[in-house]
Enzyme design. Structure first.
Site, mmCIF file in Angstrom:
data_model
loop_
_atom_site.group_PDB
_atom_site.id
_atom_site.type_symbol
_atom_site.label_atom_id
_atom_site.label_comp_id
_atom_site.label_asym_id
_atom_site.label_seq_id
_atom_site.Cartn_x
_atom_site.Cartn_y
_atom_site.Cartn_z
ATOM 1 N N ARG A 76 0.817 -1.199 0.000
ATOM 2 C CA ARG A 76 0.000 0.000 0.000
ATOM 3 C C ARG A 76 0.865 1.269 0.000
ATOM 4 N NH1 ARG A 76 -5.066 0.509 1.879
ATOM 5 N NH2 ARG A 76 -4.912 -1.591 2.706
ATOM 6 N N THR A 77 1.805 1.330 0.928
ATOM 7 C CA THR A 77 2.678 2.506 1.026
ATOM 8 C C THR A 77 3.546 2.642 -0.219
ATOM 9 O OG1 THR A 77 2.716 2.297 3.428
ATOM 10 C CG2 THR A 77 4.463 3.599 2.434
ATOM 11 N N LYS A 106 23.850 -11.270 2.748
ATOM 12 C CA LYS A 106 25.294 -11.412 2.651
ATOM 13 C C LYS A 106 26.047 -10.628 3.714
ATOM 14 C CE LYS A 106 25.232 -12.360 -2.307
ATOM 15 N NZ LYS A 106 25.373 -11.747 -3.629
ATOM 16 N N ARG A 127 11.677 1.743 3.567
ATOM 17 C CA ARG A 127 10.929 1.072 4.627
ATOM 18 C C ARG A 127 11.856 0.064 5.267
ATOM 19 N NH1 ARG A 127 5.271 1.252 5.743
ATOM 20 N NH2 ARG A 127 4.659 -0.593 6.891
ATOM 21 N N HIS A 155 6.585 6.818 11.043
ATOM 22 C CA HIS A 155 6.014 6.698 9.704
ATOM 23 C C HIS A 155 5.486 8.090 9.371
ATOM 24 C CE1 HIS A 155 4.325 5.157 6.169
ATOM 25 N NE2 HIS A 155 3.297 4.496 6.615
#
Lengths: 330, 330, 330
Positions: A76-77, A106, A127, A155
């Protein structure tokens, strides 16, 4: 980029004014924003509503590349940011499983990843699952970084779109009554929102939540120290009748672990339904950061006061505004 | 496309000169390139550094579609190619989990997949887990194919960007001393690099690696047969003091299986740190294909001779150059 | 969008003619299409073959955004749609793992997801694992929805491209003989195709399939009721000699569960190979929805009657046509 992070440390009001213009280098946390720059951003967002409508013509970010670096999925974001960039004529490099990119897989540091990605793009939307990751990225990057959620941390673009929606729907931010409902302990959304509401005058906040997910003391103390009136209540009908904004949130099952009995009890406790609508004033609105389960019943959707899908759409305008501001300035 | 594969079989110098112009049909392996066409490609890459800076104006690949067909994830390489395409105004179709596409999931052959994808795009960038897969794709496709790594096989664009970086940093490719450090047995990077270095005069190569991951005989024999001087050493300080280029690589944990003791021993053996920097000449540089763990310490990053992030950025220019050459010609 | 769904309920011929123009609101199922609008769509698809060739100039969908909302992966179909959109100058928002988006992961309804995504895009292409999902999406969305496959339900754009291919290859759709071969019980492709063939005159259909995956009665009854002649046969050579189109399909292993012996038996039963080609008429063609395993042998590929890769390419033109029609009209 690097400048913003020192600016964040200052934490004075209007910390990113430079000369007579605001200067926005990164978007990392709600605390960056005071009422002056919030209002300025909201004006640009409003402009974006007009730009979107004739989007074939809007190409102000043509030739710019945004990298969406998502260490945990949030479709969604991500879609909201990518739509914002493309509506302005910009282009996108997408990674939805950036954990495989390097770090986890890694052992590369976030800093090394950022140094590589900044060579391929003009702005990074990140994110991450760890609080503070966006700030670390911004300290390394020579290009702007937008925090699209960093674990239990911030956020900020959600908080901005929430405030923008209240202003658009109610017409003002001073002197409003806001009911925050649901999971107030874990939802970073309501915590950031409380922060931004404290920038305005005569705001009154009501907390309505099951006992297991009550608002934590740090936010309560912050509100008190900044002169915001707040109250806890167990009567959603009464709160709804007094508020301009009923901000409902989802009880997050994943927070309850094995205790599904507690989850089920918490979840059914405060539902926004026809009864709540009936108690609400005519001009008031229901907001929700989405996704919703049944904490708002479907019957509410058709009421003009159900503003949560308009709120989601406002996320597009806010993100268009931020991309424009970070890449082109005011 | 089909032409290149027969050309590869010829393996003469300048195998893709056609008339007075080079002709590049596919990019499949380092052995395709000799010093003439390497130099020609590097000139185009240099041009691309200028193009990128004013990228809103650069639209030479507008209307072209690149398909990134990745049978194993490699976000770094994928982003680099996709950025290159978009910086030139082209568009991208992305698949990061192409194993689901067909072969693994339903049993379709690579050839059938290629025949479908070539109908949807103008060029294919392919990453595969099997050596030789890129060649098979090129034999089938009527459009250009770029090998973005085929298992233990080749990764030719990495070798090209390594050589381009040496030329940009040191100013020449003839007569240089190069130290190849770390995992020389498994790293396809250093193997391809050795191949390309052999195209130049008076190159001297030092191999510095833990015993378990020493350079294999085929490359040593090849170097000897082409007149390249090489030497094995266990003294990184001494090698560093003699070299123009210290090319460090990551010891790959996954190669050691259960023998984590051997991995830990190999991993700590040759580290590029402040001491190595001190031994190095002023004009020399440290390279690394990235990601790095701690085989180069973070304190090295700020030294102007730490060229590995510039090297990553050069990957963009080399890939822009190759996309331009394969789609538009010289 | 909302209009189409009521139109679907009408189910009359030319159900989306409005005035003198067709009106296409959504693409949800093969039954939407009659011969008038099929022919009209095919004309636009033909135009698209010309548009693609000079694609740098074709920008009729510039400024439009398509969201590909895939709840199960189907890279082939996704790439085809995304290529179609980009060949017309449009842009794409991609989700390949939309299950994580909301529904499965957090319990959001499809309807809520659609309400959010329609705020970010101009058209939604949806793949879902549940039959009927596309219709539910179209009922909610204010923007067009294209069904790119909904579980055991429909895959209407596949049916359209199959019909378009037959018309392009054979030159007509009336009066043709079609052999449907392979898995006729589970393949939604052949079921939809039978539906559309019934729109044309004097079509004759031969079913050739192992006993365990025979065509079901509902389709047979439908064909009979619409006056289409059909016959079951176990003799592929004989059928091939009579048909204009031999439409081969894959026996789907996943349908047999534990009974791999039944799968192996079914799978080897009817193979299109050189012998079948020899029996076929000169003007006839072999089609296949792809991917194929060995139900068509590789030796068939070079015969000009092997039309399955041209068929895959036609998927691009049909999808370009549909995107144009849904976004811009006729």
């Amino acid at each position: 980029g690097k400048l913003q992070c020192s600016a964040v440390d200052v934490k004075g009001p209007s910390s990113f004014i430079s000369g007579k213009k605001f200067q926005l280098d990164d978007v990392l946390e709600a605390q960056q924003f005071d009422r002056d720059n919030l209002n300025a951003i909201f004006e640009v967002a409003r402009e974006m509503e007009r730009v979107e409508k004739k989007s074939p013509e809007s190409q102000i970010l043509k030739g710019y590349l945004m990298a969406t670096l998502f260490y945990e999925p949030s479709t969604r974001t991500r879609l909201s940011f990518e739509s914002a960039m493309k509506r302005l004529g910009g282009e996108v490099l997408t990674t939805e499983n950036a954990r495989e990119f390097s770090s986890a897989a890694k052992g590369e540091t976030l800093e090394d990843t950022i140094r590589t990605v900044e060579g391929y793009s003009d702005i990074i939307v990140m994110r991450h699952f760890e609080s503070g990751a966006a700030k670390r990225a911004a300290l390394t990057a020579g290009i702007p970084v937008i925090n699209a959620g960093d674990g239990p941390g911030q956020h900020p673009t959600q908080a901005l779109l929430d405030m923008y929606t209240i202003q658009r729907e109610i017409g003002r931010l001073d002197g409003i009554n806001v009911g925050l409902v649901g999971d107030l302990a874990n939802g970073r959304t309501v915590r950031s929102l409380a922060y931004l509401l404290a920038r305005y005058k005569d705001v009154k906040i009501y907390f309505v939540s099951p006992d297991v997910v009550k608002m934590k003391d740090d936010i309560k103390d912050y509100l008190t120290s900044t002169g915001v009136e707040w109250k806890e209540s167990t009567n959603l009908v009464e709160v709804a009748s007094k508020c301009d904004v009923v901000y409902q949130t989802r009880i997050q099952r994943e927070r309850f672990g094995e205790r599904l009995d507690l989850y089920e009890a918490a979840r059914g406790k405060y539902i926004v339904d026809k009864n709540i609508l009936q108690a609400m004033q005519k001009h008031a609105v229901v907001l929700h950061p989405l996704p919703r389960l049944d904490e708002i019943t479907v019957e509410v959707d058709d009421d003009p006061r159900a503003a949560y899908f308009r709120q989601a759409k406002n996320g597009l305008y806010i993100r268009m505004a931020l991309l424009k501001l970070l890449l082109l300035g005011w």
